[in-house]
Write a protein that holds these residues in place. Structure first.
Motif, PDB file in Angstrom:
ATOM      1  N   VAL A   1       0.844  -1.188   0.000  1.00 49.83           N
ATOM      2  CA  VAL A   1       0.000   0.000   0.000  1.00 49.83           C
ATOM      3  C   VAL A   1       0.886   1.246   0.000  1.00 49.83           C
ATOM      4  O   VAL A   1       1.714   1.421   0.891  1.00 49.83           O
ATOM      5  CB  VAL A   1      -0.930   0.035   1.233  1.00 49.83           C
ATOM      6  CG1 VAL A   1      -1.775   1.308   1.228  1.00 49.83           C
ATOM      7  CG2 VAL A   1      -1.815  -1.193   1.272  1.00 49.83           C
ATOM      8  N   SER A   2       0.691   2.115  -0.984  1.00 47.59           N
ATOM      9  CA  SER A   2       1.449   3.358  -1.012  1.00 47.59           C
ATOM     10  C   SER A   2       1.010   4.263   0.135  1.00 47.59           C
ATOM     11  O   SER A   2      -0.187   4.450   0.370  1.00 47.59           O
ATOM     12  CB  SER A   2       1.232   4.085  -2.342  1.00 47.59           C
ATOM     13  OG  SER A   2       1.883   3.411  -3.396  1.00 47.59           O
ATOM     14  N   CYS A   3       1.965   4.838   0.818  1.00 49.50           N
ATOM     15  CA  CYS A   3       1.666   5.689   1.965  1.00 49.50           C
ATOM     16  C   CYS A   3       0.989   6.985   1.534  1.00 49.50           C
ATOM     17  O   CYS A   3       1.136   7.426   0.392  1.00 49.50           O
ATOM     18  CB  CYS A   3       2.959   6.049   2.697  1.00 49.50           C
ATOM     19  SG  CYS A   3       3.954   4.639   3.217  1.00 49.50           S
ATOM     20  N   PRO A   4       0.251   7.642   2.427  1.00 49.92           N
ATOM     21  CA  PRO A   4      -0.230   8.993   2.128  1.00 49.92           C
ATOM     22  C   PRO A   4       0.965   9.883   1.780  1.00 49.92           C
ATOM     23  O   PRO A   4       1.991   9.840   2.457  1.00 49.92           O
ATOM     24  CB  PRO A   4      -0.881   9.428   3.444  1.00 49.92           C
ATOM     25  CG  PRO A   4      -1.288   8.151   4.104  1.00 49.92           C
ATOM     26  CD  PRO A   4      -0.207   7.175   3.756  1.00 49.92           C
TER      27      PRO A   4
ATOM     28  N   PRO B   1       2.316  -0.414 -10.787  1.00 53.65           N
ATOM     29  CA  PRO B   1       2.062   1.035 -10.726  1.00 53.65           C
ATOM     30  C   PRO B   1       0.617   1.387 -10.425  1.00 53.65           C
ATOM     31  O   PRO B   1       0.338   2.322  -9.661  1.00 53.65           O
ATOM     32  CB  PRO B   1       2.497   1.513 -12.120  1.00 53.65           C
ATOM     33  CG  PRO B   1       3.550   0.541 -12.539  1.00 53.65           C
ATOM     34  CD  PRO B   1       3.113  -0.779 -11.981  1.00 53.65           C
ATOM     35  N   ALA B   2      -0.350   0.654 -11.006  1.00 52.85           N
ATOM     36  CA  ALA B   2      -1.765   0.963 -10.787  1.00 52.85           C
ATOM     37  C   ALA B   2      -2.177   0.787  -9.335  1.00 52.85           C
ATOM     38  O   ALA B   2      -3.141   1.409  -8.868  1.00 52.85           O
ATOM     39  CB  ALA B   2      -2.638   0.095 -11.691  1.00 52.85           C
TER      40      ALA B   2
ATOM     41  N   GLY C   1      -4.457  -1.024  -2.082  1.00 51.18           N
ATOM     42  CA  GLY C   1      -3.144  -1.380  -2.597  1.00 51.18           C
ATOM     43  C   GLY C   1      -3.105  -2.602  -3.493  1.00 51.18           C
ATOM     44  O   GLY C   1      -4.074  -2.946  -4.166  1.00 51.18           O
ATOM     45  N   GLU C   2      -1.982  -3.293  -3.473  1.00 50.56           N
ATOM     46  CA  GLU C   2      -1.703  -4.400  -4.389  1.00 50.56           C
ATOM     47  C   GLU C   2      -2.728  -5.528  -4.275  1.00 50.56           C
ATOM     48  O   GLU C   2      -3.193  -6.056  -5.290  1.00 50.56           O
ATOM     49  CB  GLU C   2      -0.294  -4.947  -4.115  1.00 50.56           C
ATOM     50  CG  GLU C   2       0.161  -6.031  -5.071  1.00 50.56           C
ATOM     51  CD  GLU C   2       0.558  -5.507  -6.444  1.00 50.56           C
ATOM     52  OE1 GLU C   2       0.565  -6.311  -7.393  1.00 50.56           O
ATOM     53  OE2 GLU C   2       0.842  -4.301  -6.557  1.00 50.56           O
TER      54      GLU C   2
END
Length: 265
Positions: free
Chosen positions: A11-14, A51-52, A59-60
């Motif tokens: 999960v990309s962070c804020p 990337p998406a 997330g993933e």
């Protein structure tokens, strides 16, 4: 604000600059057959990610299979596999000794291939380090290389559209420090959503997938402890009800503030 905001696997962070880079690439590339975004937009904190997944709530693991487009194969430099490809790669992978093995197939991926280099690690917080990363891309066969702040949407768009208009392999170094490097005393103030004016259109969350944005019916709210102050959601709010303490700052000033915060840690 809380200083303990741990990165979650997949999960990309804020405030993640990889999310901003993906959104810029998605908007510049557009949709259609033969247009592909692929590669790895993860980092040492969250692990590998398509990337998406950077803009996917959850997330993933939550990303649907139809969005997990693989790196195109089967093409040649004379007859590439796709029309246009944006291939994401973390800064450490480009700087690695075996990077040539990873990048040798780029000309066969697309008639136009953009190597999206995610320069956010602690090792790439200086102008010299970023320029060296761009030089590395040229050394490995890219026709040209540009350095851009992914949170500067207009400049990112201009650079990407210019690259996508020319056949060949082009490197775009998306330079902005990791959000985790800006935590603590020097973290930017969070944005705010006007709870009386929010129309619950879902656009802010649908486009960014930021974990700091939550739908609490009937409106959206910002988790002030999680928000990194990247202002990405502000840009995509059509009703202009998300307010930023940095509204009077230029993109260059915001970029300098992020690097100053990261270099203070």
């Amino acid at each position: 604000m809380s200083t303990e905001n741990q990165a979650l696997p997949g999960v990309s962070c804020p405030g993640c600059p990889h999310r901003a880079a993906y959104i810029a690439c998605k908007e510049a590339l557009g949709r259609g057959r033969g247009r592909v975004i692929c590669g790895n937009a993860g980092c040492a904190n969250v692990g590998p990610m398509h990337p998406a997944a950077t803009a996917c709530p959850g997330g993933e693991e939550a990303l649907l299979d139809r969005y997990k487009v693989a790196v195109p194969t089967g093409g040649t430099s004379e007859e590439p596999a796709c029309e246009a490809v944006i291939h994401f790669i973390p800064d450490a992978d480009l700087a690695a000794e075996n990077a040539a093995e990873v990048l040798h197939s780029l000309p066969a991926e697309g008639h136009v291939t953009v190597l999206a280099v995610l320069a956010s690690s602690k090792e790439f917080l200086t102008v010299g380090a970023l320029e060296a990363l761009a030089a590395r891309a040229l050394e490995l066969g890219c026709d040209d290389a540009a350095i851009v702040d992914p949170f500067d949407s207009q400049k990112s768009s201009d650079v990407l559209h210019g690259a996508l208009a020319r056949p060949g392999v082009h490197a775009v170094v998306f330079a902005s420090p990791c959000a985790q490097l800006q935590r603590g005393e020097f973290q930017a103030e969070p944005v705010e959503i006007d709870q009386y004016a929010c129309t619950s259109c879902h656009r802010c969350q649908q486009i960014t997938g930021c974990p700091a944005i939550a739908f609490t019916p009937p409106i959206f709210r910002i988790d002030r402890d999680a928000c990194a102050g990247c202002d990405l959601c502000v840009e995509y709010c059509r009703t202009n009800v998300i307010y930023s303490p940095r509204s009077r700052m230029t993109p260059e000033q915001r970029s300098r503030a992020r690097y100053a915060a990261a270099n203070q840690q």
